[in-house]
Motif scaffolding. Structure first.
Motif, PDB file in Angstrom:
ATOM      1  N   ASP A  13       6.381 -26.976 -26.358  1.00  0.00           N
ATOM      2  CA  ASP A  13       7.754 -26.470 -26.233  1.00  0.00           C
ATOM      3  C   ASP A  13       8.656 -27.511 -25.594  1.00  0.00           C
ATOM      4  O   ASP A  13       9.802 -27.695 -26.001  1.00  0.00           O
ATOM      5  CB  ASP A  13       7.794 -25.185 -25.403  1.00  0.00           C
ATOM      6  N   SER A  17      11.806 -29.340 -27.395  1.00  0.00           N
ATOM      7  CA  SER A  17      13.130 -29.263 -26.788  1.00  0.00           C
ATOM      8  C   SER A  17      13.740 -30.648 -26.608  1.00  0.00           C
ATOM      9  O   SER A  17      14.931 -30.852 -26.846  1.00  0.00           O
ATOM     10  CB  SER A  17      13.032 -28.548 -25.442  1.00  0.00           C
ATOM     11  N   GLU A  20      14.863 -31.839 -30.021  1.00  0.00           N
ATOM     12  CA  GLU A  20      16.091 -31.140 -30.405  1.00  0.00           C
ATOM     13  C   GLU A  20      17.308 -31.742 -29.701  1.00  0.00           C
ATOM     14  O   GLU A  20      18.363 -31.916 -30.321  1.00  0.00           O
ATOM     15  CB  GLU A  20      15.995 -29.655 -30.043  1.00  0.00           C
ATOM     16  N   ASP A  21      17.156 -32.052 -28.418  1.00  0.00           N
ATOM     17  CA  ASP A  21      18.261 -32.653 -27.666  1.00  0.00           C
ATOM     18  C   ASP A  21      18.641 -34.005 -28.249  1.00  0.00           C
ATOM     19  O   ASP A  21      19.828 -34.340 -28.364  1.00  0.00           O
ATOM     20  CB  ASP A  21      17.895 -32.817 -26.197  1.00  0.00           C
TER      21      ASP A  21
END
Length: 90
Positions: A13, A17, A20-21
């Motif tokens: 996760d 994340s 994605e950032d």
């Protein structure tokens, strides 16, 4: 398998994340570059070569200033945003 206080899949996760950032930051930079290219650099006010303006739509910096900007550190995922106790104990 997660250990300690972290749940299963917590590491993945965190990786997802961070990716994605990075993607979101790249998309924001692309959106800023839309529009007409500038004839003069925003930072040093030197002329930007015609070939560069045609090759990079929406260019705002000359090659030297862009190189310097690319070397500057960016605020990013340099810390554990999830704050799992596992990572705090290391």
């Amino acid at each position: 398998m997660a250990g300690g206080w972290a749940r299963d899949g917590a590491v993945q996760d965190q990786i997802d994340s961070t990716v994605e950032d990075g993607v979101q930051e790249a998309r924001q930079r692309l959106e800023q570059q839309r529009g007409p290219s500038l004839e003069y650099c925003e930072e040093c006010e030197e002329p930007i070569a015609q070939a560069r303006r045609e090759a990079v739509p929406g260019v705002r910096l000359c090659i030297d200033c862009q190189t310097a900007a690319d070397k500057r550190p960016r605020n990013g995922a340099g810390f554990n945003r999830r704050g799992s106790k596992d990572s705090q104990l290391r």
